[in-house]
Design a protein around this motif. Structure first.
Motif, mmCIF file in Angstrom:
data_model
loop_
_atom_site.group_PDB
_atom_site.id
_atom_site.type_symbol
_atom_site.label_atom_id
_atom_site.label_comp_id
_atom_site.label_asym_id
_atom_site.label_seq_id
_atom_site.Cartn_x
_atom_site.Cartn_y
_atom_site.Cartn_z
ATOM 1 N N GLN A 102 1.743 7.745 -10.224
ATOM 2 C CA GLN A 102 1.213 7.229 -11.495
ATOM 3 C C GLN A 102 2.338 6.929 -12.471
ATOM 4 O O GLN A 102 2.279 5.943 -13.214
ATOM 5 N N ALA A 103 3.374 7.770 -12.491
ATOM 6 C CA ALA A 103 4.489 7.554 -13.410
ATOM 7 C C ALA A 103 5.215 6.241 -13.075
ATOM 8 O O ALA A 103 5.676 5.530 -13.982
ATOM 9 N N LEU A 104 5.320 5.920 -11.797
ATOM 10 C CA LEU A 104 5.963 4.670 -11.396
ATOM 11 C C LEU A 104 5.029 3.472 -11.507
ATOM 12 O O LEU A 104 5.469 2.332 -11.462
ATOM 13 N N GLY A 105 3.722 3.725 -11.614
ATOM 14 C CA GLY A 105 2.748 2.639 -11.719
ATOM 15 C C GLY A 105 2.409 2.018 -10.379
ATOM 16 O O GLY A 105 1.989 0.854 -10.314
ATOM 17 N N ILE A 106 2.566 2.777 -9.310
ATOM 18 C CA ILE A 106 2.263 2.268 -7.975
ATOM 19 C C ILE A 106 0.771 2.458 -7.707
ATOM 20 O O ILE A 106 0.249 3.565 -7.794
ATOM 21 N N THR A 107 0.105 1.356 -7.385
ATOM 22 C CA THR A 107 -1.335 1.393 -7.122
ATOM 23 C C THR A 107 -1.598 1.964 -5.732
ATOM 24 O O THR A 107 -0.700 1.995 -4.887
ATOM 25 N N PRO A 108 -2.838 2.413 -5.499
ATOM 26 C CA PRO A 108 -3.158 2.935 -4.161
ATOM 27 C C PRO A 108 -2.926 1.883 -3.047
ATOM 28 O O PRO A 108 -2.485 2.221 -1.950
ATOM 29 N N ARG A 109 -3.221 0.619 -3.341
ATOM 30 C CA ARG A 109 -3.017 -0.438 -2.336
ATOM 31 C C ARG A 109 -1.525 -0.629 -2.052
ATOM 32 O O ARG A 109 -1.120 -0.797 -0.909
ATOM 33 N N GLU A 110 -0.692 -0.581 -3.095
ATOM 34 C CA GLU A 110 0.750 -0.706 -2.900
ATOM 35 C C GLU A 110 1.289 0.473 -2.088
ATOM 36 O O GLU A 110 2.148 0.292 -1.222
ATOM 37 N N LEU A 111 0.765 1.665 -2.335
ATOM 38 C CA LEU A 111 1.172 2.836 -1.566
ATOM 39 C C LEU A 111 0.736 2.709 -0.105
ATOM 40 O O LEU A 111 1.486 3.066 0.814
ATOM 41 N N GLU A 112 -0.456 2.163 0.095
ATOM 42 C CA GLU A 112 -0.946 1.949 1.454
ATOM 43 C C GLU A 112 -0.039 0.965 2.208
ATOM 44 O O GLU A 112 0.322 1.189 3.368
ATOM 45 N N ILE A 113 0.354 -0.100 1.531
ATOM 46 C CA ILE A 113 1.246 -1.085 2.150
ATOM 47 C C ILE A 113 2.625 -0.481 2.399
ATOM 48 O O ILE A 113 3.238 -0.708 3.448
ATOM 49 N N LEU A 114 3.120 0.331 1.471
ATOM 50 C CA LEU A 114 4.406 0.999 1.655
ATOM 51 C C LEU A 114 4.351 1.936 2.868
ATOM 52 O O LEU A 114 5.309 2.011 3.653
ATOM 53 N N THR A 115 3.239 2.608 3.062
ATOM 54 C CA THR A 115 3.066 3.489 4.220
ATOM 55 C C THR A 115 3.093 2.683 5.521
ATOM 56 O O THR A 115 3.706 3.100 6.507
ATOM 57 N N LEU A 116 2.448 1.518 5.521
ATOM 58 C CA LEU A 116 2.451 0.668 6.716
ATOM 59 C C LEU A 116 3.843 0.085 6.980
ATOM 60 O O LEU A 116 4.243 -0.086 8.136
#
Length: 167
Positions: A102-116
């Motif tokens: 949240q502090a970085l402003g990373i959305t759940p979708r962006e985190l999902e893509i980063l995981t992939l």
């Protein structure tokens, strides 16, 4: 009386010799006409087949030569670049640090893509898996890289691991 059988044998030998020579000449004539028909009448096809055989043989030889050199080269490279690393695996299931996210402003979708991305998937594979366009994946990647201060995919994954966003 003795002369008749000897004379008869000599005539027989002469007849056999003449018939043999005539038969040989006939066979030679047939062979020549067959040669003339096959070689001269079909020379273009024969030359084409000969060139095809030569190129195929050269291609096989070259392919074998190239693959042998690559295999020996790979064996040497693998021997020189083997690195053993100890990797610590967490005992329980991984949960990303939501406060940092949240502090970085990373959305759940962006985190999902980063995981992939961390799993090694390409943009096209990620788009197929998430049922979005490849351009959408590129946009999410670009925004995530900016938020993490990364220029490349590997840097983004490394930064995500350092910040506790990835396992």
């Amino acid at each position: 009386m003795l002369k008749k059988p000897v004379l008869h044998n000599a005539i027989m030998k002469r007849h056999v010799l003449i018939f043999g020579l005539v038969g040989g000449l006939l066979i030679a004539t047939l062979q020549y006409t067959e040669y003339r028909f096959v070689i001269i009448e079909h020379s273009f096809e024969l030359y084409g087949a000969l060139v095809a055989i030569l190129f195929a043989a050269f291609g096989i030889w070259l392919g074998l030569k190239i693959t042998r050199n690559r295999e020996t080269g790979r064996r040497e490279i693998v021997r020189e670049t083997v690195v053993v690393k100890e990797v610590l695996v967490p005992a329980g299931p991984f949960a990303p640090d939501t406060t940092r996210q949240q502090a970085l402003g990373i959305t759940p979708r962006e985190l999902e893509i980063l995981t992939l991305i961390a799993r090694g998937l390409s943009n096209r594979e990620i788009a197929t898996q998430l049922f979005v366009s490849e351009n959408t994946v590129k946009t999410h990647c670009s925004r995530t890289f900016d938020k993490l201060g990364a220029a490349r995919r590997t840097q983004a994954v490394q930064r995500g691991k350092e910040l506790g966003l990835l396992p």
